[in-house]
Design an enzyme around this catalytic site. Structure first.
Site, PDB file in Angstrom:
ATOM      1  CG  LEU A 149      59.851  20.056 -40.642  1.00 58.09           C
ATOM      2  CD1 LEU A 149      59.848  18.592 -40.214  1.00 58.09           C
ATOM      3  CD2 LEU A 149      60.873  20.712 -40.397  1.00 58.09           C
ATOM      4  CG  ASP A 150      61.942  22.926 -46.830  1.00 59.68           C
ATOM      5  OD1 ASP A 150      61.153  23.675 -46.522  1.00 59.68           O
ATOM      6  OD2 ASP A 150      63.110  23.208 -46.978  1.00 59.68           O
ATOM      7  CE  LYS A 151      58.059  15.251 -52.446  1.00 62.06           C
ATOM      8  NZ  LYS A 151      57.986  15.127 -53.865  1.00 62.06           N
ATOM      9  CB  THR A 153      63.342  19.035 -44.385  1.00 62.78           C
ATOM     10  OG1 THR A 153      64.219  19.659 -45.180  1.00 62.78           O
ATOM     11  CG2 THR A 153      63.965  19.006 -42.804  1.00 62.78           C
ATOM     12  NE  ARG A 254      66.946  22.643 -49.023  1.00 66.13           N
ATOM     13  CZ  ARG A 254      65.775  22.577 -49.917  1.00 66.13           C
ATOM     14  NH1 ARG A 254      64.482  22.790 -49.578  1.00 66.13           N
ATOM     15  NH2 ARG A 254      65.890  22.088 -51.000  1.00 66.13           N
TER      16      ARG A 254
END
Length: 338
Positions: A149-151, A153, A254
């Protein structure tokens, strides 16, 4: 890290039934029967879309897929070769057994070490947690990440605790059978109640921090991506949605909604950190939306549920609550914008 090679074989219609290790040894160069049996044990050999046992006997027209070498980055790469120090970090563990760990990752936490994030990542915390685990005969260096997961998110991540589980989960990601649902708040009033976004996603040639969508895979710039979405609530200036991703590409949700012209709320990389359609907002609404941006200080994206086939226990489903910052903004929108 070694790259994996996927070999696909369709068995001849006149083929006699023999053990798969004998069959593959004749078909693949420089491989031993012991290696083939090991790949089968690890779940690296699939016949007709199913993982098979090492004594499986092939049949005419069987469709065989075998992955050679390590198919993903393992926690071994981070913990052993990069000499990562264990760090005591508060981890919100939703579920744990001898095969998997499911974690609710908070926004702001980086999943794995990298340039500029040498400490304080999820992997540092996992190393500390597993070093202090009461599990017996647990091999710390065989568990691994199967997705990320993105930082900024938040939400659910599953980690494998052994090679068999890792391969079992990777097969499900490969065949897109894992169900991952995300909730998001996007700018604007989305026209369709539900829909699907597709396109080839790749690095933006003008900004390497961003991903962009190409209509065609020109010069192999992108990877095909699919996002299904459904509207949950409308707030005139914002739309609350749920997404089911069939592919898990970097920044997929996104980039997809930026492509539609509806960037995620407070997504600074994709232009969501500024008030959308500002000219159509009253001063009162502008003040309200700016206040919401101060409450939710990152992209409004949360991995709310995860469903897959457990390596040993069959179907399983995990859910985690909406984080406080996201929930507060939703409640404020219901009170002011409805």
């Amino acid at each position: 890290m070694n790259k994996s090679t996927l070999i696909k074989i369709i068995v001849n219609k006149n083929q006699k039934e023999i053990r798969i290790d004998k069959f593959l040894k004749k078909k693949i160069k420089n491989i031993s029967r012991n290696q083939i049996q090991k790949y089968a044990t690890l779940g690296n050999i699939i016949v007709n879309k199913k993982i098979i046992k090492k004594n499986y006997k092939i049949k005419p027209l069987d469709f065989i897929e075998i992955k050679i070498s390590t198919p993903t980055t393992t926690i071994l790469d981070y913990l052993e070769y990069k000499n990562i120090n264990a760090e005591k970090i508060n981890l919100n563990i939703i579920h744990e057994d001898e095969d998997i760990i499911v974690i609710n990752k908070p926004a702001g936490m980086v999943v794995h070490p990298g340039f500029g994030n040498e400490t304080g990542t999820l992997i540092h915390g996992i190393k500390y947690y597993l070093n202090h685990s009461n599990l017996n005969n647990f091999n710390l260096y065989r568990c691994g990440l199967v997705h990320r997961l993105d930082k900024d998110t938040s939400g659910l991540l599953v980690l494998a605790k052994n090679e068999y589980s890792q391969n079992h989960l990777l097969q499900q990601f490969y065949y897109k059978t894992i169900q991952r649902k995300y909730i998001a708040l996007i700018w604007g009033n989305l026209i369709q109640e539900k829909g699907t976004i597709t396109g080839f996603i790749g690095r933006d040639p003008k900004n390497r921090k961003k991903m962009t969508i190409f209509k065609e895979d020109h010069k192999n710039r992108g990877k095909y991506s699919i996002t299904h979405y459904k509207v949950l609530e409308r707030f005139k200036y914002l739309t609350y949605i749920i997404c089911n991703i069939k592919t898990g590409k970097t920044h997929q949700i996104r980039a997809h909604f930026k492509y539609l012209g509806h960037p995620l709320f407070h997504d600074s990389i994709y232009g969501g950190n500024k008030i959308f359609m500002k000219k159509q907002c009253s001063n009162k609404k502008i003040k309200f939306l700016n206040n919401c941006l101060k409450i939710l200080k990152r992209q409004a994206l949360h991995a709310i549920s995860l469903s897959f086939i457990h390596p040993k226990n069959g179907k399983c489903h995990f859910f985690c609550p909406i984080p406080k910052d996201f929930k507060t903004v939703l409640e404020n929108c219901r009170n002011i914008l409805l």
